[in-house]
Design an enzyme around this catalytic site. Structure first.
Site, short mmCIF file in Angstrom:
data_model
loop_
_atom_site.label_atom_id
_atom_site.label_comp_id
_atom_site.label_asym_id
_atom_site.label_seq_id
_atom_site.Cartn_x
_atom_site.Cartn_y
_atom_site.Cartn_z
CB CYS A 180 -0.90 0.02 1.23
SG CYS A 180 -1.80 -1.49 1.55
CG HIS A 184 -2.06 4.98 -0.93
ND1 HIS A 184 -2.80 5.97 -1.54
CD2 HIS A 184 -2.40 3.82 -1.54
CE1 HIS A 184 -3.57 5.42 -2.47
NE2 HIS A 184 -3.35 4.12 -2.50
CB CYS A 232 -5.86 -1.23 -3.23
SG CYS A 232 -6.08 0.57 -3.29
#
Lengths: 271, 210
Positions: A180, A184, A232
Site C-alpha cells: 500500500c 500512499h 487496490c
C-alpha cells in the site's frame, strides 16, 4: 517561428507549453467541484434503499437487522459507524462496518455467509445496481454523518489491529512488488492523473476516510471501504482479498486511526 | 553473577529489542495474510509468498541497512537475463505500445483480466508512474519523468545496458525500489524489456523529440 502570430495563436502556444500536468489539474479541479454538489449525489438513493432493506424481515429467521449491534448496543445506529472498527465481545475480534453486517445477517437473519459472499459488489462493467451489502453499509454509515471519526483504542485487540494493520500496509507482495505504501506514503503523488492519498498526512487521510462509503461516478454505484481494499489488491495483482478478513479489518483500523478527528461527510462522491 | 546476567540481558534487549519487535510484527503480518485470502478458482495463492527481497523490504519499510541493501543488489543482479543474441536494443515501436499498455495479470473471481483481450502480452503500465512521451498528459509521478531520457543520456552501450538492467530488475541497483522487477517477476519478457529499452534510448523515439 513566424512573426505574425495572432494573440489567439500565442495563447494556444502558451497553453501548449504550460506544464501538461498543470492543465490536467485544472480540469480535475473543475471535475471535483462538480462532484462536490452534495444534493446531486446519487448515493442518497442507495442509502434509502439500504434503509428499507435494513428494516425488512428477511432470511431463514425472517428478521430485520434492527437489533444489530454495531458497538453502541442493539439497534443503536446513530454514531456507531464513527466508532468503528472496534472489538466485539460476541465474535471476539475487531470488526469494521462490513464484517459486522455479515455477523448480523448470519446471526439475526440466518443467512449463510458463503452464500452472501458470492455477490459482494455490483459489477460496473454490466451497469449493475448496488448489491444489498453495499446498500446496507451505505445506510448504516450515513447514520454517523457529521460526526467525528473516533475509533476506540482501549481493548488490546484494537491496539493490535492498528499496529499490525500498519505493518501490513508496508507489506510487499505479488508480481508487482507493491505494498500500500508504494502509492500512499508520500504527498502529491499520482497514478496517471489520479491523486493518491498519503495516509501519513493527517488532512489527506481525514479527507479520504471521512467520505467513504462513496458514490463512484466511474462505477455508477456506491462503494464501501471493503471494496476499496479489494480494488487496490486487485490492481496489485494479488488474489481477491477476502471480504471482512482480518487483513482488511486491520488495514481499515490503521487507516481510520490515522484519520481520527476528521468529520464524516457522507455519502462521498469520487471519480 | 545474577546481576551480571541481568545487565547483559538488559543490554541485549536494548540492542536487539527493535529487531525482535520487527520479526514479531512480520510473523503477525504473515498470519494475517494466511487468514485473509481464500484459495479457489481464479486465485493464485503463490503470489502471496514473499521472496527474501520482498520480506526484507517489508520488514524495514523500504529502508534496509547498507549491508542488506548490498545483499539485495547482488542477489537481484544475478537474476537478470538477456534476450537471445544479447540484443538489448529492441524495437522502439513495439516498446511504445508496451509502455502504454496497463493490461494483464489481474486475477481472482471478481474481475480477472481476460486472456483473449490480452493481445501482445502484458503492458508495462509505465505511464501509471512515469512521464514518457511529452505529448501524453496523463502521466503519473511516483517515479521520475523519463521524457527525453535518451536525448539526455545518449545511446552508448553502457547506457543501453544500464537501462535494460533497470527495467529488468530495478533492485539490482536500488534496493527496495518502488519499481516492480518487470523482467524478473515475469511481467515482461526479455525481448519486451529490450523493446522498451529502445523506446527510452533510441533517438527516433517520440520520447526523445522536442
Amino acid at each position: 517561428m513566424k512573426r505574425n502570430l495572432t494573440v489567439k495563436g500565442l495563447t494556444a502556444l502558451t497553453l501548449a507549453l504550460a506544464a501538461p500536468v498543470a492543465m490536467g489539474e485544472v480540469s480535475v479541479e473543475e471535475y471535483r467541484a462538480m462532484l462536490a454538489d452534495k444534493d446531486a449525489n446519487p448515493g442518497f438513493l442507495v442509502i434509502d434503499q439500504g434503509e428499507a432493506l435494513y428494516k425488512t424481515k428477511r432470511g431463514p429467521k425472517n428478521a430485520s437487522l434492527e437489533k444489530c449491534d454495531f458497538g453502541l448496543g442493539p439497534g443503536k445506529l446513530k454514531g456507531a459507524y464513527a466508532q468503528l472498527p472496534r472489538y466485539f465481545k460476541d465474535t471476539k475480534r475487531v470488526q469494521d462496518i462490513e464484517s459486522r453486517l455479515l455477523t448480523c445477517m448470519t446471526t439475526l437473519q440466518g443467512f449463510d455467509e458463503a452464500e452472501i459472499k458470492k455477490k459482494l459488489y455490483a459489477d460496473q462493467r454490466y451497469n449493475e445496481s448496488n448489491t444489498e451489502l453495499e446498500m446496507l453499509a451505505a445506510y448504516v454509515a450515513y447514520q454517523s454523518n457529521g460526526m467525528k471519526i473516533a475509533p476506540p483504542l482501549k481493548h488490546p485487540a484494537e491496539k493490535e489491529a492498528q499496529k499490525v494493520g500498519e505493518a501490513y500496509f508496508w507489506n510487499r507482495h505479488g508480481p508487482m512488488d507493491f505494498s500500500c505504501a508504494t502509492c500512499h506514503a508520500e504527498d502529491g503523488k499520482r497514478v496517471r492523473l489520479q491523486g493518491l492519498v498519503n495516509v501519513y498526512n493527517k488532512k489527506d487521510i481525514q479527507a479520504t476516510m471521512s467520505t467513504w462509503p462513496t458514490y463512484r461516478v466511474s462505477h455508477g454505484v456506491v462503494r464501501n471501504m471493503q471494496h476499496r481494499m479489494w480494488d487496490c489488491h486487485w490492481q496489485m495483482r494479488t488474489p481477491d482479498i477476502d471480504y471482512g478478513s482480518p487483513a482488511t479489518v486491520a488495514l481499515i483500523s490503521f487507516l481510520t486511526h490515522q484519520a481520527k478527528g476528521g468529520t464524516y461527510d457522507l455519502p462521498g462522491m469520487k471519480r | 553473577m545474577k546481576n551480571h546476567t541481568l545487565i547483559l540481558s538488559a543490554l541485549l534487549a536494548g540492542a536487539f529489542g527493535s529487531v525482535h519487535a520487527a520479526e514479531d510484527l512480520s510473523a503477525k503480518v504473515d498470519k494475517l495474510v494466511a487468514s485473509s485470502f481464500k484459495p479457489g478458482e481464479g486465485q493464485d495463492m503463490s503470489r502471496l509468498v514473499q521472496d527474501d527481497t520482498q520480506k526484507l523490504c517489508s520488514k524495514t519499510r523500504n529502508n534496509p541497512s547498507a549491508k542488506d541493501a548490498d545483499a539485495i543488489n547482488k542477489r537481484e543482479r544475478a537474476t537478470i537475463k538477456y534476450p537471445d543474441g544479447n540484443k538489448l536494443m529492441g524495437d522502439w515501436k513495439n516498446g511504445e505500445k508496451l509502455v502504454k499498455g496497463g493490461f494483464g495479470m489481474r486475477i481472482g473471481a471478481i474481475e480477472p483480466d481476460k486472456a483473449d483481450k490480452q493481445k501482445g502480452g502484458n503492458g508495462g503500465n509505465c505511464y501509471a508512474c512515469h512521464a514518457l512521451d511529452p505529448k501524453e498528459v496523463a502521466a503519473g509521478n511516483i517515479g521520475p519523468s523519463l521524457t527525453g531520457y535518451g536525448a539526455l543520456r545518449g545511446a552508448s552501450d553502457d547506457i543501453v545496458t544500464y537501462t535494460y538492467d533497470k527495467l529488468y530488475n530495478a533492485q539490482a541497483t536500488v534496493a527496495c525500489s518502488s519499481m516492480p522487477r518487470m523482467g524478473h517477476n515475469g511481467i515482461l519478457t526479455p525481448a519486451q524489456v529490450a523493446d522498451i529499452t529502445a523506446y527510452l534510448v533510441s533517438p527516433e523515439s517520440p520520447l526523445n523529440q522536442k
